[in-house]
Design a protein around this motif. Structure first.
Motif, PDB file in Angstrom:
ATOM      1  N   TYR A  15       0.837  -1.216   0.000  1.00 53.69           N
ATOM      2  CA  TYR A  15       0.000   0.000   0.000  1.00 53.69           C
ATOM      3  C   TYR A  15       0.865   1.258   0.000  1.00 53.69           C
ATOM      4  O   TYR A  15       0.492   2.272  -0.604  1.00 53.69           O
ATOM      5  CB  TYR A  15      -0.976  -0.023   1.184  1.00 53.69           C
ATOM      6  N   VAL A  16       2.019   1.195   0.673  1.00 50.48           N
ATOM      7  CA  VAL A  16       2.925   2.359   0.665  1.00 50.48           C
ATOM      8  C   VAL A  16       3.406   2.631  -0.764  1.00 50.48           C
ATOM      9  O   VAL A  16       3.390   3.777  -1.232  1.00 50.48           O
ATOM     10  CB  VAL A  16       4.109   2.127   1.633  1.00 50.48           C
ATOM     11  N   ILE A  17       3.809   1.578  -1.468  1.00 50.10           N
ATOM     12  CA  ILE A  17       4.260   1.739  -2.861  1.00 50.10           C
ATOM     13  C   ILE A  17       3.125   2.299  -3.723  1.00 50.10           C
ATOM     14  O   ILE A  17       3.307   3.218  -4.524  1.00 50.10           O
ATOM     15  CB  ILE A  17       4.770   0.388  -3.420  1.00 50.10           C
ATOM     16  N   PHE A  18       1.937   1.753  -3.536  1.00 52.78           N
ATOM     17  CA  PHE A  18       0.764   2.193  -4.297  1.00 52.78           C
ATOM     18  C   PHE A  18       0.556   3.706  -4.137  1.00 52.78           C
ATOM     19  O   PHE A  18       0.417   4.446  -5.127  1.00 52.78           O
ATOM     20  CB  PHE A  18      -0.461   1.415  -3.797  1.00 52.78           C
ATOM     21  N   PHE A  19       0.579   4.167  -2.889  1.00 53.80           N
ATOM     22  CA  PHE A  19       0.295   5.587  -2.658  1.00 53.80           C
ATOM     23  C   PHE A  19       1.468   6.487  -3.056  1.00 53.80           C
ATOM     24  O   PHE A  19       1.258   7.595  -3.548  1.00 53.80           O
ATOM     25  CB  PHE A  19      -0.101   5.818  -1.199  1.00 53.80           C
ATOM     26  N   ILE A  20       2.697   6.014  -2.833  1.00 60.07           N
ATOM     27  CA  ILE A  20       3.856   6.840  -3.210  1.00 60.07           C
ATOM     28  C   ILE A  20       3.915   7.019  -4.723  1.00 60.07           C
ATOM     29  O   ILE A  20       4.085   8.135  -5.235  1.00 60.07           O
ATOM     30  CB  ILE A  20       5.170   6.228  -2.671  1.00 60.07           C
ATOM     31  N   VAL A  21       3.750   5.923  -5.469  1.00 56.14           N
ATOM     32  CA  VAL A  21       3.847   6.007  -6.938  1.00 56.14           C
ATOM     33  C   VAL A  21       2.735   6.882  -7.511  1.00 56.14           C
ATOM     34  O   VAL A  21       2.983   7.807  -8.300  1.00 56.14           O
ATOM     35  CB  VAL A  21       3.826   4.594  -7.567  1.00 56.14           C
ATOM     36  N   LEU A  22       1.499   6.619  -7.079  1.00 55.95           N
ATOM     37  CA  LEU A  22       0.377   7.382  -7.645  1.00 55.95           C
ATOM     38  C   LEU A  22       0.381   8.829  -7.135  1.00 55.95           C
ATOM     39  O   LEU A  22       0.063   9.759  -7.888  1.00 55.95           O
ATOM     40  CB  LEU A  22      -0.951   6.702  -7.337  1.00 55.95           C
TER      41      LEU A  22
ATOM     42  N   PHE B 103       1.074   2.241 -13.143  1.00 54.25           N
ATOM     43  CA  PHE B 103       0.274   1.088 -12.720  1.00 54.25           C
ATOM     44  C   PHE B 103       1.010  -0.224 -12.996  1.00 54.25           C
ATOM     45  O   PHE B 103       0.876  -1.181 -12.244  1.00 54.25           O
ATOM     46  CB  PHE B 103      -1.090   1.105 -13.407  1.00 54.25           C
ATOM     47  N   CYS B 104       1.797  -0.250 -14.068  1.00 53.27           N
ATOM     48  CA  CYS B 104       2.559  -1.465 -14.377  1.00 53.27           C
ATOM     49  C   CYS B 104       3.624  -1.707 -13.306  1.00 53.27           C
ATOM     50  O   CYS B 104       3.820  -2.840 -12.850  1.00 53.27           O
ATOM     51  CB  CYS B 104       3.205  -1.330 -15.764  1.00 53.27           C
ATOM     52  N   PHE B 105       4.283  -0.627 -12.882  1.00 54.62           N
ATOM     53  CA  PHE B 105       5.284  -0.754 -11.812  1.00 54.62           C
ATOM     54  C   PHE B 105       4.623  -1.257 -10.530  1.00 54.62           C
ATOM     55  O   PHE B 105       5.152  -2.137  -9.845  1.00 54.62           O
ATOM     56  CB  PHE B 105       5.970   0.603 -11.571  1.00 54.62           C
ATOM     57  N   ILE B 106       3.459  -0.688 -10.207  1.00 55.82           N
ATOM     58  CA  ILE B 106       2.741  -1.118  -8.991  1.00 55.82           C
ATOM     59  C   ILE B 106       2.360  -2.597  -9.103  1.00 55.82           C
ATOM     60  O   ILE B 106       2.480  -3.359  -8.138  1.00 55.82           O
ATOM     61  CB  ILE B 106       1.488  -0.238  -8.772  1.00 55.82           C
ATOM     62  N   THR B 107       1.921  -3.008 -10.298  1.00 55.64           N
ATOM     63  CA  THR B 107       1.551  -4.416 -10.506  1.00 55.64           C
ATOM     64  C   THR B 107       2.745  -5.335 -10.225  1.00 55.64           C
ATOM     65  O   THR B 107       2.620  -6.339  -9.514  1.00 55.64           O
ATOM     66  CB  THR B 107       1.079  -4.641 -11.959  1.00 55.64           C
TER      67      THR B 107
END
Lengths: 56, 252
Positions: A15-22, B103-107
């Motif tokens: 979830y940390v990666i999800f929020f940091i990237v987006l 989104f690809c990186f997150i995946t």
């Protein structure tokens, strides 16, 4: 919140990666939009004497 | 269809529509993200085999669907640009690429973080994972092409061709779990006989998918507006300098 969960580090990291990237992408996008607006204002003053080309 | 595309092709009209739609996308994102996170952590049970690590699915699966969906959108937009010279096509594809790459990186990252506790490995060179990694490289390649050309028209053509060729990889991603033996589970949502996921997990999944889609839409539209405004201003400046016998303006 995640203390009771098994595999908590993996879930947290996901979830940390999800929020940091987006979040990072959103910041970059808004910064670019702001820079574009700034550029356009300067451009309008140079080319049109203040008339807003973005809306025309 | 072509009449609609022609009507929509007017950049000023598009910007007006995008200005009206974008705030609603942000609102949808805010509501669905709050609801999705609540459902993901408090409103859904642990999986009977995977335990709580199934909660990674609520960000991994929407990201994976958007990875392929956005690339499909880029390919369609590129085809419209290359074949019909639809003026918004290359702008749409270029604006969508960073979102698809994110989104690809997150995946890939969440897949590794899910795979470690479930499969005992961060990574396996199997069909599904490798094809998604190839997808990530396709996104990076697409973005690199736009940076490599100073002439935007040539960049649009080259990047558009890459986007179209890359569609083959979408097919490989989709069927990789059926064609080859793999650690990755077969399709559990888009399959004959309906989803194999329990309905209590479908709700957080659907809500997080709506949130991720609203985010993608809002960012793509914002990117498109910036790109269109910049191109318009640069075209005007270029035309002025040419009329004045001036210098060549660098674009990009």
């Amino acid at each position: 919140m995640l203390e009771g969960l098994s595999h908590a580090p993996f879930i947290t990291a996901s979830y940390v990666i999800f929020f940091i990237v987006l979040g990072g992408l959103a910041v970059v996008t808004f910064r670019r939009a702001r820079e574009t607006s700034k550029y356009l204002r300067q451009h309008d003053e140079t080319v049109h004497g203040g008339h807003d080309v973005a809306q025309s | 269809m072509s009449a609609f595309m022609h009507w929509f092709a007017n950049p000023a009209r598009f910007v007006r529509i995008a200005d009206a739609v974008t705030p609603w996308l942000w609102l949808t994102l805010a509501i669905s993200l709050c609801a999705g996170l609540y459902l993901a952590f408090f409103g859904s049970p642990p999986d009977y085999q995977q335990g709580d690590s199934v909660r990674i699915m609520y960000i991994h699966v929407p990201s994976a669907i958007l990875t392929t969906g956005i690339y499909g959108f880029m390919a369609a937009a590129s085809a419209a640009s290359l074949v019909w010279r639809y003026p918004l096509g290359s702008v749409a594809a270029k604006s969508a690429a960073p979102v698809g790459a994110a989104f690809c990186f997150i995946t890939l990252a969440t897949g590794a973080l899910w795979g470690r506790p479930m499969w005992g490995t961060w990574w396996e060179w199997d069909g599904r994972m490798t094809s998604v990694l190839v997808q990530f490289f396709l996104y990076l390649g697409y973005l690199a092409i736009w940076q490599a050309f100073s002439d935007q028209r040539r960049a649009a053509n080259a990047a558009g061709i890459l986007a179209l060729v890359g569609v083959i990889n979408l097919v490989i991603i989709r069927f990789s779990v059926e064609w080859w033996n793999t650690l990755h589970q077969p399709a559990s949502l888009l399959r004959r006989g309906g989803p194999s996921i329990d309905v209590s997990m479908q709700w957080p999944l659907a809500t997080m998918f709506i949130a991720a889609s609203a985010y993608a839409g809002a960012i793509i539209l914002t990117n498109m507006k910036s790109e269109l405004r910049m191109r318009r201003a640069q075209a005007q400046l270029q035309s002025m300098t040419q009329n004045a016998g001036g210098y060549r303006l660098e674009t990009g």
